[in-house]
Design a protein around this motif. Sequence first.
Motif, PDB file in Angstrom:
ATOM      1  N   THR A   1       0.834  -1.206   0.000  1.00  0.00           N
ATOM      2  CA  THR A   1       0.000   0.000   0.000  1.00  0.00           C
ATOM      3  C   THR A   1       0.869   1.257   0.000  1.00  0.00           C
ATOM      4  OG1 THR A   1      -1.823  -1.129   1.112  1.00  0.00           O
ATOM      5  CG2 THR A   1      -1.735   1.268   1.341  1.00  0.00           C
TER       6      THR A   1
ATOM      7  N   ASP B   1      -6.578  -2.905  -6.366  1.00  0.00           N
ATOM      8  CA  ASP B   1      -6.261  -2.768  -4.934  1.00  0.00           C
ATOM      9  C   ASP B   1      -6.046  -1.296  -4.610  1.00  0.00           C
ATOM     10  OD1 ASP B   1      -4.260  -3.022  -2.425  1.00  0.00           O
ATOM     11  OD2 ASP B   1      -5.478  -4.825  -2.639  1.00  0.00           O
TER      12      ASP B   1
ATOM     13  N   TYR C   1      -8.615  -0.998  -1.783  1.00  0.00           N
ATOM     14  CA  TYR C   1      -8.097  -1.473  -0.485  1.00  0.00           C
ATOM     15  C   TYR C   1      -6.992  -0.613   0.124  1.00  0.00           C
ATOM     16  CZ  TYR C   1     -10.520  -5.839  -1.654  1.00  0.00           C
ATOM     17  OH  TYR C   1     -11.460  -6.781  -1.991  1.00  0.00           O
TER      18      TYR C   1
END
Length: 348
Positions: free
Chosen positions: A63, A87, A91
Amino acid sequence: DNLDKIEMRSDTFTLPTPEMMEAMVHAELGDDVYGEDVTVKRLEARAAEMLGKEAAILMPSGTMANLASIMAHCPRGSKVLVGDESDIYIYEAGGAAVCGGVMYEPVKTQADGRLDLEDLQRVFPRDPADPQFALPALLCLENPHNRMGGRVLPLSYLEEIRAFASERQIAVHMDGARIWNAAVAMGVPAAAIAQYADSVQFCLSKGLSAPIGSMVVGSEAFIGDVYRIRKMLGGGMRQAGVIAAAGLVSLNKMIERLAEDHENAKKLALGLSDIPGISCDHHAVETNIVFFRVTDPRFTWERLVEELRHKGVFVDELGHGRIRAVTHAGTSSRHIEQAVAVIKETLA
Ligand SMILES: Cc1ncc(COP(=O)(O)O)c(CN[C@H](C(=O)O)[C@H](C)O)c1O
């Protein structure tokens, strides 16, 4: 409950190998904020070399790797083009907007993980000088694509995207969290995939089984920018050689074996496709990710996931009611056979 837990919620659950633990204990360490941790430097050099890029930087997570890459590519107020099933978009807690002042432009994701070039073209304003429009600065691809079932983007498509982005003077970032799965599945060096992107992030902590870490690779100048952004985000690490030592074992020892995870994923999908009340397209399995649906009216996905958990089989729903199973170093061929048997018995 079943003693032998079969953990297929994600390859993020992999545990460091004994060889990694040994390497971590004996790692040569220094203060990495001062650039003095030789183990980190060795890992970064190795990663850059393997992906055919000038430089690399160790990050605490995928991330933060994606966020720092987006912030290094995108000025405040610009747009980042992302897949609506990526993602980065789903997320990563909206980091590019919150920390980078960058606007997400979600683009429809095709079943095989591609973003259609016509859909991408529609995002560009007719007149870039028109002050009403935020301007795209970066195009992000996810390869393999997680929520589209671990699908791998063809090199011909990556070439098209490269040309598309270069024509429009925007950069390409590849979220290659599982790029090593793509390389093994395609039988090509990861550098052959990375060559079409300006920057790539990949995870050491997923299929490669390291406990922590991701890496960003790119040009010297770009990685220099990422260093400052990582520090600003609080990701500057001190004796990070502890993490890097495991990462070196990941790169040197854990890539070839990914083929086993792919075999196990295919085996799982084939087994599931034979169970009445389960629908699973085993042809769609290219790497270590399997999606399936429960079609038996007696079950919602919630109920099936819950019942399987009590029987020691851990899977989870990952969008649109689809259940995901991910194979990895902690799921053996015997685990797969047992999981299929448990699911079959549950649906009987
Ligand atoms: C393609 C891709 N890029 C980035 C990330 C983020 O990596 P981390 O920040 O979790 O290390 C993930 C993690 N994916 C996780 C998983 O698959 O279980 C969850 C969904 O976030 C990813 O799949």
